[in-house]
Design a protein around this motif. Sequence first.
Motif, short mmCIF file in Angstrom:
data_model
loop_
_atom_site.label_atom_id
_atom_site.label_comp_id
_atom_site.label_asym_id
_atom_site.label_seq_id
_atom_site.Cartn_x
_atom_site.Cartn_y
_atom_site.Cartn_z
N CYS A 173 -13.92 -48.33 -25.19
CA CYS A 173 -12.87 -47.60 -24.48
C CYS A 173 -11.68 -47.46 -25.43
O CYS A 173 -11.79 -47.72 -26.63
CB CYS A 173 -12.47 -48.32 -23.19
SG CYS A 173 -11.68 -49.93 -23.44
N PRO B 59 -15.32 -41.75 -25.50
CA PRO B 59 -16.31 -40.65 -25.40
C PRO B 59 -17.57 -40.89 -26.21
O PRO B 59 -18.61 -40.31 -25.90
CB PRO B 59 -15.52 -39.44 -25.92
CG PRO B 59 -14.34 -39.98 -26.63
CD PRO B 59 -14.02 -41.30 -26.00
N ASP B 60 -17.49 -41.76 -27.22
CA ASP B 60 -18.69 -42.01 -28.03
C ASP B 60 -19.56 -43.14 -27.47
O ASP B 60 -20.64 -43.41 -28.00
CB ASP B 60 -18.29 -42.36 -29.47
CG ASP B 60 -17.62 -41.19 -30.16
OD1 ASP B 60 -17.87 -40.04 -29.75
OD2 ASP B 60 -16.84 -41.43 -31.11
N PHE B 61 -19.08 -43.81 -26.46
CA PHE B 61 -19.87 -44.90 -25.88
C PHE B 61 -20.69 -44.36 -24.71
O PHE B 61 -20.14 -43.95 -23.70
CB PHE B 61 -18.95 -46.03 -25.40
CG PHE B 61 -19.71 -47.16 -24.75
CD1 PHE B 61 -20.71 -47.83 -25.43
CD2 PHE B 61 -19.42 -47.55 -23.45
CE1 PHE B 61 -21.42 -48.86 -24.83
CE2 PHE B 61 -20.11 -48.58 -22.84
CZ PHE B 61 -21.12 -49.24 -23.53
N LYS B 62 -21.99 -44.38 -24.88
CA LYS B 62 -22.86 -43.80 -23.86
C LYS B 62 -23.96 -44.82 -23.51
O LYS B 62 -25.05 -44.78 -24.08
CB LYS B 62 -23.47 -42.50 -24.38
CG LYS B 62 -22.41 -41.45 -24.74
CD LYS B 62 -23.02 -40.12 -25.12
CE LYS B 62 -21.96 -39.16 -25.65
NZ LYS B 62 -20.86 -38.92 -24.72
N SER C 272 -25.14 -45.48 -16.29
CA SER C 272 -23.73 -45.44 -15.88
C SER C 272 -23.65 -44.72 -14.55
O SER C 272 -24.64 -44.14 -14.08
CB SER C 272 -22.86 -44.75 -16.94
OG SER C 272 -23.32 -43.44 -17.18
#
Lengths: 468, 515
Positions: free
Chosen positions: B341, B378-381, B385
Amino acid sequence: MNKTSTLAVISLACTAMANGQVAMDWPTIGGDAQRTGWAKVDGRITKENVKDFQLVLKRKFDGIKEKGPRTLAPPVVMGRLISYKGFKELAFIAGGSDDLWSIDVDLNRVFWHKHYDQPASSSAPCPAGITAVPSLNTPFSFAATRPRVPIAGIQLTANNASPRPAFAVSSDGKLHFVNTSTGEDVIPPVNFLPAGAKTSGLTLLDGVVYTTTSGGCGGAKNAVWAIDLNSTEGTVSSVAVNSSGLAIGTDSTIYVQSDTDVQSFAPKDLKPKGTFAGAGGSSTPVVFAYKNRDFIVAAGADGKLNLLDSQSPGSTVYQTPALTSNGRSIRGSLASWLDADGTRWVLAPVWGSPNGSIVAFKVEESNGKTVLTQAWVSKDISSPLPPVIASGLVFVLSAGDYAKDDKPKGGTRAVLYALDGATGKEMYSTGKQVTAPGSLTGVTVANGRVYFATTDNTLWAFGVFLEI
Amino acid sequence: MRNVSLLIALSAGCALLPAADWPTDAANSQRTNWQQDETILTKDNVKNMKVLWKIQLDNVPQEMHSLFPPLIIEKVNTSGGVKQVLIEAGISDNIYAIDVETGKLLWKKHFEYPTPERRGRPGDPLCPPGLTATPVIGPPNAAGARTVYTLAGDGKLHSLNIANGEDVAAPFQFGYPNGKSYSLNLWNGVIFTTTSQGCAGNPNQIWAVRLDDPAKKVMTYNPRSGGLWGRAGAAVDSTGIAWAPTGDGRYDAANKVYGNGLIGARVEDGELNLKDYFIPSNWMWLQKRDLDMQVTPSIFKFKGRELMITGSKECRMYLLDTKSAGGENHQTPLFRTQLLCNEETDFQSAGIWGSMASWEDSKGTRWALTPFWGPVHPDFKPPISYGPVTHGAVVALRVEEKNGKLQLTPAWMSRDMDQAEPPVIANGVVYAYGNGENTRQAYADRGLADFSPLRIKASGKARLYALDAQTGKELFNSGDELKTFTHFSGLSVANGRVYIATFDSILYCFGLPGH
């Protein structure tokens, strides 16, 4: 604050400086109102690590329509803003299209962008848009009470204040009081200059904003201008003089160089104080404190440096031999710094002989007189910009190979050099990393980074790597 | 007489039977936030949780602080019989003992002392006056009695009988008045705490005292920079090393300065000595952006090793070995996650705050959990979720060994929560909550203005969640049941009940009606 507390604060500050964690500002063009080009504290740059400098920022400003050696200037830098989005080190860039950008320099991200959208025509001598580098509020000083600048009699409140405002003049001549967290005008812009005026050297000091105008642009007289933000009306003063920029003494006296002399003016109302005849030229003087008073050095049109005593107007204390002999000159402005041994240095960027160099002088006493003693001349550096100094190092940008009409020759490129401030020895160079000629707008150094622009409207910074 | 003796013996015997207690902040000295003995609440029935009781306590909030995480002892011999007792500490120097079955007050202790000469600036959320450390409950003595160790706001450590609140030993000085101590940890007869923010001018350091030391010598270790504000204080490993994050500060090993890291100190020969430390290689960046290392680690066993996880406001997790945190250069973790985050690198309302959590499921999978505030990076996927995360969430990762190296593999991210706080795991269920607190410290128009009244006025409501620990799927939420926010508090879970306290000094007990 008692003595113990004061000592503790100083101790903390010094320790933090030693570890490179004090965030310093570069609040105006030339680094300070005296135009010394000296970053007095930069805890990150050292003589040992300068050889490891890296490209740490590169950003092209496509929004600027014109391209050339004067369309993009290096930023003023706010070392630390505690913004509503976090702690930021911000660079403020003004572009020739009435644009103002705030860049988060650690992340190379636009923090905000403001376009003033003022109609204006553009021509080579009179470019449209913001022409002066913005100016920041009084630099943050560790443990000092944060100054709050009143503006034109408008009472600042919690709802319209800005923790660290910046000042900029848009092409309509209005002075903007900019909230550095958002880019928004804190209050409606204030009338300051005629629309279309070409301004330079915007500087805020003691609640007064100063600038100079030149080129007769927008029908504005070539003059020194001041707007007193402490006054109820926001009083504007001006005095006609042809100059290319101003420097301000430690007693707030304004100094400008005309074609024929150096003139001094009182702060705020700009009433004439004195004239140093025969010291004329076309650069910005540098001012420094020495022997309990201000001295001024101005480059003459004849290529000589004139040392002036603020307490003895009318005469030149000392004049150096000519530094250039082939018809070229000392360009832009000078620089000055004080080394750890207490020696006061003056640096001059000299174009020509054959391509250019930095010439360094010591301010010394000789036979009861204050003189400038030449200490070193750098290697040949093409079209050197006024140098900046940090951590005992002199940073100088070679703008590349420029013709006499101030146009870069094809294929030339800028090179940034770091020189040992004591000897002039080259400690670092960017080699062929920069791909365009350098803009003739200056160099900024702050918190481990050295910034400059190139003629394709790209902002570059080389410096100490910071792992993110 | 014989019958009475028999009853007493039986009663004492009951008290010594295995019980689901929550004797310290974050469940245990290792701060895993894992309730291993829960059997009543399950994935299937947790959706039926209701408020079993709530109690309005007379604790007066100070700045943004109010009540701290409750402590629970299942079997306490009281004058009224064996009771499950909850201990609740309040900022205004109050200790409350509550009968868990009825939700009624058993006893209250208020610490009286002359107003200290120094305190934090009024309005400053960082330095409230009063009791700031969550107490700790010691193991039963030979008679089955247990002691609540409590650090009052004047810096005195009190030893109270959990059954009646009476002093069982003379109080002694274990800190400075209004020094803002963090949760107490009791390990092998040593009590640890940490201090931060230099509140009331006091030093930031790890503190320790041996309870069996007649002189009650106070031992400290000062990292010389930063503040040790891990929410759950220090976590203690199997060798007695107390690990504590050092917050925003400098690192200068040559001068023994260890800010912006995690330090481990152990009591040896009457001194608290630094044994090891970890400093992120980008500590300068963390300091520049005020992204403190301030998360109490969780310590756990994994394949014969003892590991720990921690994080910072930067919003990465670090996996470390307690035998050599950071390796030879003290800057090389076993594994460092990507940013989860805080893309904005904000020092407020974003990043990981508080403490970590870890548990092991029935298949032997070791899990590492972290809460975070603010939008997901935004790069943590993560593979699983539950919709956009803009205010905060809990992330679960598996501790895995791949190609001979340990790593943290993202498994799931919870639904959006209004600033997720450290979760608790019990019987395959993750309990989490969004604190609902206004955490803004700086404003566009005035810069830094961290002022309690502003933040209290702008705060909302906390909300409790239960999630499937394998998938993160929401199983329960408390809706609007909680009326105010929480600040620097925490969850406790024991014996089918989940406890949370809010700013208005109300303690809530959730559980299964009629169970």
